[in-house]
Design an enzyme around this catalytic site. Structure first.
Site, PDB file in Angstrom:
ATOM      1  N   THR A   1       0.803  -1.205   0.000  1.00 14.07           N
ATOM      2  CA  THR A   1       0.000   0.000   0.000  1.00 14.07           C
ATOM      3  C   THR A   1       0.833   1.250   0.000  1.00 14.07           C
ATOM      4  O   THR A   1       1.703   1.445   0.845  1.00 14.07           O
ATOM      5  CB  THR A   1      -0.964   0.099   1.201  1.00 14.07           C
TER       6      THR A   1
ATOM      7  N   ALA B   1       6.287   3.523  -7.306  1.00  9.09           N
ATOM      8  CA  ALA B   1       6.183   2.143  -7.785  1.00  9.09           C
ATOM      9  C   ALA B   1       7.495   1.654  -8.391  1.00  9.09           C
ATOM     10  O   ALA B   1       7.815   0.463  -8.316  1.00  9.09           O
ATOM     11  CB  ALA B   1       5.055   2.023  -8.803  1.00  9.09           C
TER      12      ALA B   1
ATOM     13  N   CYS C   1       9.717   1.287  -4.738  1.00 15.11           N
ATOM     14  CA  CYS C   1       9.236   0.417  -3.655  1.00 15.11           C
ATOM     15  C   CYS C   1       8.700  -0.896  -4.227  1.00 15.11           C
ATOM     16  O   CYS C   1       7.761  -0.886  -5.021  1.00 15.11           O
ATOM     17  CB  CYS C   1       8.135   1.131  -2.864  1.00 15.11           C
TER      18      CYS C   1
ATOM     19  N   THR D   1       4.848  -1.629  -3.940  1.00 14.09           N
ATOM     20  CA  THR D   1       3.936  -0.685  -4.583  1.00 14.09           C
ATOM     21  C   THR D   1       3.895  -0.988  -6.074  1.00 14.09           C
ATOM     22  O   THR D   1       4.933  -1.219  -6.676  1.00 14.09           O
ATOM     23  CB  THR D   1       4.433   0.768  -4.363  1.00 14.09           C
TER      24      THR D   1
END
Length: 185
Positions: A12, A168, A171, A174
Site C-alpha cells: 500500500t 512504484a 518500492c 507498490t
C-alpha cells in the site's frame, strides 16, 4: 503497522495532493506476502457519503482494521454534520480510549476537498504542511516525488499519478495499478 502483527504482509502506498481547489487521493493496488504478490488490484481509496457529506479516504495497514475505522468515521461524520476535522478528532479520541480500537493497525488519509488529514496508527490527527501527504510502504517515496512535482504547474491528478509511478519504480511493495479519486469543495 500491519507488518507488526503479520510480519510477511506488505503493501500500500496512498498519496493525497491538494491543488487548484481540489484534492486527489491515489492508491496503488498491490498486496504482498513476503516476496509474493497476492493481489495487484486491491482498492484502497474509497468515496464515502455519510449523511450526504462527501469524503474520500485512503487506507494503509490491516484492511479489516481500516474498514472498522472507515465505518466509525462515517458515523462520526454524520454526528458532526459533515465537519471532517471534528469527526476525525472524535474518531481519534475513541481510538485512544477504546481497548479494542487501540489494537487496530491502520492509517487513514481523509479529505472533503478542502480539509486534508492523516489519522495515524497512534490515534493522532495531522494536517500536512505542504498540501501533500502520503502513507504506506512507498509513502515516503511518493511524498518526496510529489513535493518536488509541486514546484511545477502540473494539475493535482498529474502530480499524484507521476509521484505514484516514481514510488512504484522504487518500492517493491507498490505497483502502478492506481485507484484515483478527486474531490473539490
Amino acid at each position: 503497522m500491519a507488518e507488526d502483527r503479520f510480519p510477511g504482509w506488505h503493501g500500500t502506498t496512498i498519496l493525497a495532493v491538494r491543488r487548484g481547489g481540489e484534492v486527489v487521493v491515489a492508491g496503488d493496488g498491490q498486496v504482498s506476502l513476503g516476496q509474493t504478490v497476492i493481489k495487484g488490484t486491491a482498492r484502497k481509496v474509497r468515496r464515502l457519503s455519510p449523511g450526504g457529506h462527501e469524503v474520500v479516504a485512503g487506507f494503509a495497514g490491516s484492511t479489516a482494521d481500516a474498514f472498522t475505522l472507515l465505518e466509525r468515521l462515517e458515523k462520526k461524520l454524520e454526528a458532526a454534520s459533515g465537519q471532517l476535522a471534528r469527526a476525525c478528532v472524535e474518531l481519534a479520541k475513541d481510538w485512544r480510549m477504546d481497548k479494542y480500537l487501540r489494537n487496530l493497525e491502520a492509517m487513514l488519509i481523509v479529505t472533503d476537498g478542502e480539509t486534508l488529514l492523516v489519522i495515524t496508527g497512534a490515534g493522532d490527527v495531522l494536517e500536512p504542511e505542504h498540501d501533500v501527504t502520503a502513507i504506506g510502504s512507498g509513502g515516503n517515496f511518493a511524498l518526496a516525488a510529489a513535493r518536488g512535482l509541486m514546484a511545477t504547474d502540473l494539475p493535482a491528478e498529474e502530480v499524484a499519478r507521476k509521484a505514484m509511478a516514481i514510488a512504484a519504480d522504487i518500492c517493491v511493495y507498490t505497483n502502478g495499478n492506481l485507484t484515483v479519486e478527486r474531490i473539490s469543495k
